[in-house]
Design a protein around this motif. Structure first.
Motif, PDB file in Angstrom:
ATOM      1  N   ARG A   1       0.851  -1.186   0.000  1.00  0.00           N
ATOM      2  CA  ARG A   1       0.000   0.000   0.000  1.00  0.00           C
ATOM      3  C   ARG A   1       0.883   1.231   0.000  1.00  0.00           C
ATOM      4  N   PHE A   2       0.512   2.218  -0.811  1.00  0.00           N
ATOM      5  CA  PHE A   2       1.262   3.464  -0.881  1.00  0.00           C
ATOM      6  C   PHE A   2       0.411   4.614  -0.357  1.00  0.00           C
ATOM      7  N   SER A   3       1.007   5.538   0.370  1.00  0.00           N
ATOM      8  CA  SER A   3       0.304   6.776   0.672  1.00  0.00           C
ATOM      9  C   SER A   3       0.235   7.587  -0.626  1.00  0.00           C
ATOM     10  N   GLU A   4      -0.691   8.542  -0.660  1.00  0.00           N
ATOM     11  CA  GLU A   4      -0.904   9.272  -1.911  1.00  0.00           C
ATOM     12  C   GLU A   4       0.311  10.105  -2.314  1.00  0.00           C
ATOM     13  N   ASP A   5       1.141  10.490  -1.325  1.00  0.00           N
ATOM     14  CA  ASP A   5       2.270  11.360  -1.656  1.00  0.00           C
ATOM     15  C   ASP A   5       3.542  10.588  -2.028  1.00  0.00           C
TER      16      ASP A   5
ATOM     17  N   LEU B   1       3.648  -1.164   3.906  1.00  0.00           N
ATOM     18  CA  LEU B   1       3.052   0.168   3.805  1.00  0.00           C
ATOM     19  C   LEU B   1       4.173   1.176   3.558  1.00  0.00           C
ATOM     20  N   ALA B   2       4.066   1.930   2.455  1.00  0.00           N
ATOM     21  CA  ALA B   2       5.075   2.937   2.105  1.00  0.00           C
ATOM     22  C   ALA B   2       4.433   4.315   2.217  1.00  0.00           C
ATOM     23  N   VAL B   3       5.056   5.196   2.979  1.00  0.00           N
ATOM     24  CA  VAL B   3       4.453   6.500   3.265  1.00  0.00           C
ATOM     25  C   VAL B   3       5.436   7.631   2.977  1.00  0.00           C
ATOM     26  N   GLY B   4       5.010   8.576   2.136  1.00  0.00           N
ATOM     27  CA  GLY B   4       5.778   9.799   1.933  1.00  0.00           C
ATOM     28  C   GLY B   4       7.140   9.613   1.292  1.00  0.00           C
ATOM     29  N   LEU B   5       7.310   8.551   0.501  1.00  0.00           N
ATOM     30  CA  LEU B   5       8.631   8.267  -0.071  1.00  0.00           C
ATOM     31  C   LEU B   5       8.736   8.774  -1.505  1.00  0.00           C
TER      32      LEU B   5
END
Lengths: 448, 448
Positions: A284-288, A303-307
């Motif tokens: 799952r990726f965050s939108e950013d 979960l990948a966030v803000g990358l």
């Protein structure tokens, strides 16, 4: 058309998805096009590997294409799993450079497959990510070699930027097919610009020749009568590249200019460029997130966030999180990891290590329908199998017994055992002992 | 000194290390100082959790400190595992806001622990990352409340920047101990600046009072005679915060100014700031990684290459890779993950899910020496245990039997079973059935 696919070594540049016994060309990264024919005997995951993609593309250009994979012994079962039983395989008894490998595969085509000396063959690496026009050029190469255009006909790839990491072929003119003036390896940037100005092309490692041509060169350099003898003495052969042994010494040599798209997939950075989707597996990726790719072979979510500009890759071997630009530099770090093999494909199916404790190891074993593991024993460990799905038969010290989900088989050290899968069969194997090692294995002929 | 530690809910902001049954305060992130006394009954890993750190720091300031943890039922066994059997626990029968929780813990201190009405108690949250001077201030707070300085004495934390995410306490003057003029919740930036100009302090949620004071407030708002009755009717109580029910209505209220270091650890970003080492577990960094933290609870290595300002966290629940600044925004993404609990601490030890297939699940179970799981059965699944280390006894349908490494116990659906660990004992449990669920469990009294 006759094609030799060079399916090279393991390589750690795509760790943790490639390891000592699984190579990048077998990993299913690529979304299969709709309606693509299944080439593998496994269930269809919707994804295909590099070798499956190349095989499918070659067959699309020439349905009668005769494909021989030149590879090591350790890859044979995976190749059959992925490409079926029809593909030809030239097995290299040990690792040598490209000249011995190509000579052996050429002798295999002639002596085993019965291809005439006068026929041409094209050698292709297995790892470029390309479109169908590339394989049209491969066929053109084969035709040019077959019609006697030159002793050796190379494919030159029109550069898209002055790369410092490829070899260049400098032609005598800018015609679509021209003579080769010289080869230049990995130039610096100013020289790369200069070669491109002169019509220079990248050397993608694709070339065609008549069978007789390479057999003649091989006989000049190696004393052998036929394929069987070459195979038998393979470990004594000099480690020498085809470029050095043949291409650089040949004067009758032509190059075909290829203008289409071409990506090599040697690093995570270039490989992810070729992926149609940003994620394979539960990711799952965050939108950013921007320009982030993730491949997840584990049974837990990522979960990948803000990358930004990051590749994430998780397998039973480990987890890589890398800046894409830096992903070509992972090898020394991977070398430092003590690599217990946690997952492997075998001729009979695959295994995955689930847990390692001091005096035990828990492994999930999946057998393909109709297959069985070797009949074997261990000196220093007991084993307990719990069948969790499917049905088949175990043979323990000569005694055959039907098994299915829920059955438990306890085997003391020293006892001979195997399991035969009548349907796809999964079992959990608990190994118990203070000296658990893959080397502790004795194989026996099965007397049925 | 009497202290109530508020050990709150699970929270997903530190996923994948916290989950529905494991909270951030129990995760061992922090390198133990040399010579720190062991507070837990587990083997010493060299790391301690938030709750262990706070407990150790309180005991260092006052070895006779009487500590009561106010918490939910699900955390009781973990608290005993980490803090031993001596710690007091006020169990909340269900989740309510801080006023019911503090009223219940205060009644527990008075009615169960026998603390006099005239004695003071300090309420502390469990998750600030602070030094010993903070606990000196906690003791000062306790002394001020005990000496009748005010009905309620708060700790005010001197702001280091105009945060928009904390509540502010505005004092009437700038003395070390002063009266409270007003409370302001989460102001915007200009107001935060203004409050700081007026000597405003962050409200860290630490406050002291005499037992009688809170019992009186509780009796005004709730009809109950004693602790037992309050406990029995806890689920009928209004969900109301201590700030709203008590602090904001109190005029006799003082604040102690605390100038030391204070970090709350609600997000990965703030938590990693408090970590002394960049890695916990098997993690390798390339040399060009900057400000990267990784916590790895999996048995496979993590390799981080060329990253900057990233936190990586891997547990049997999943893998998080997040930009640090963005790590406070993970909750909605975590909520979307269907969270099969993959790891849990229990009163008797812990379990870890190793593998999930359609009709089977493989679990590693670790029992602490001298403990046993509940005597139980399952309606819809068979189970197979393979003991991989240690020794103990199984009881299956009333039959007791000694077991040790290598023993296999097969249990059909419906049969009652447990295992008693005479040493630390590990087993691999294979669950077999088409409807495997944690809810499929019937407990029985053990008849020995």
């Amino acid at each position: 058309m006759n094609v030799i696919l060079l399916s090279g070594g393991s390589g750690k540049r795509l760790w943790p998805l490639s390891n000592d016994i699984r190579s990048k060309q077998f990993i299913k990264f690529f979304k299969k096009p709709d309606g693509a024919e299944l080439t593998d005997s496994e269930s269809d995951s919707g994804y295909e590997s590099m070798v499956q993609r190349v095989y499918r593309q070659l067959k699309a250009v020439d349905p009668n294409c005769m494909i021989t994979v030149a590879t090591s012994k350790s890859q044979v079962s995976t190749i059959h799993n992925q490409l079926g039983e029809d593909v030809g395989i030239s097995v290299e008894p040990c690792r040598r450079d490209t000249f011995p490998a190509i000579a052996l595969a050429t002798a295999y085509l002639h002596d085993v497959q019965g291809v005439s000396e006068d026929e041409a063959v094209v050698v292709c690496p297995v790892d470029p990510y390309v479109n169908d026009d590339y394989f049209e050029a491969v066929r053109r190469l084969w035709e040019l070699a077959g019609s006697g255009e030159a002793n050796l006909v190379l494919m030159g790839i029109k550069p898209t930027y002055p790369s410092e990491k490829y070899g260049y072929i400098i032609p005598t003119d800018t015609a679509e097919v021209s003579r080769v003036s010289m080869f230049k390896e990995k130039p610096d940037m100013p020289n790369a610009w200069q070669y491109i100005d002169r019509g220079g092309m990248w050397n993608g490692g694709v070339f065609a020749y008549k069978i007789s041509y390479v057999l003649d060169r091989a006989h000049e350099l190696i004393d052998f009568a036929d394929y069987a003898e070459l195979f038998a003495k393979y470990d004594t052969l000099e480690n020498i590249s085809f470029d050095y042994a043949v291409a650089e010494r040949e004067s009758d040599i032509a190059v075909l200019r290829f203008n289409g798209e071409w990506k090599d997939m040697g690093t995570w950075n270039t490989l992810t460029e070729a992926m149609e989707e940003n994620a394979v597996g539960d990711v799952r990726f965050s939108e950013d997130c921007k320009n982030v790719h993730a491949i997840n072979e584990l049974g837990i979510p990522i979960l990948a966030v803000g990358l930004r500009d990051v590749v994430i890759s998780a397998s039973p071997e480990g987890i890589l999180v890398s800046d894409k630009e830096q992903s070509s530099h992972i090898k020394p770090y991977v070398d430092a990891i003590d690599n217990q093999v946690m997952f492997a494909e075998k001729s009979w199916g695959n295994f995955q290590v689930l847990d390692i404790e001091e005096d035990s190891m828990t492994v999930k074993v999946t057998l393909r329908s109709g297959h069985c593991m070797n009949y074997h024993s261990h000196e220093k460990r007991d084993e307990v199998w719990t069948v969790v799905s499917g049905s088949g038969r175990t043979i323990v010290d000569g005694m055959e017994q039907p098994v299915s989900a829920g059955d438990v088989i306890a085997m003391a050290a020293g006892c001979k055992h195997t399991v035969i899968a009548d349907t796809e069969l999964q079992l959990i194997e608990v190994q118990l002992g203070s000296e658990i090692s893959v080397k502790d294995k004795h194989k026996y002929e099965l007397e049925l």
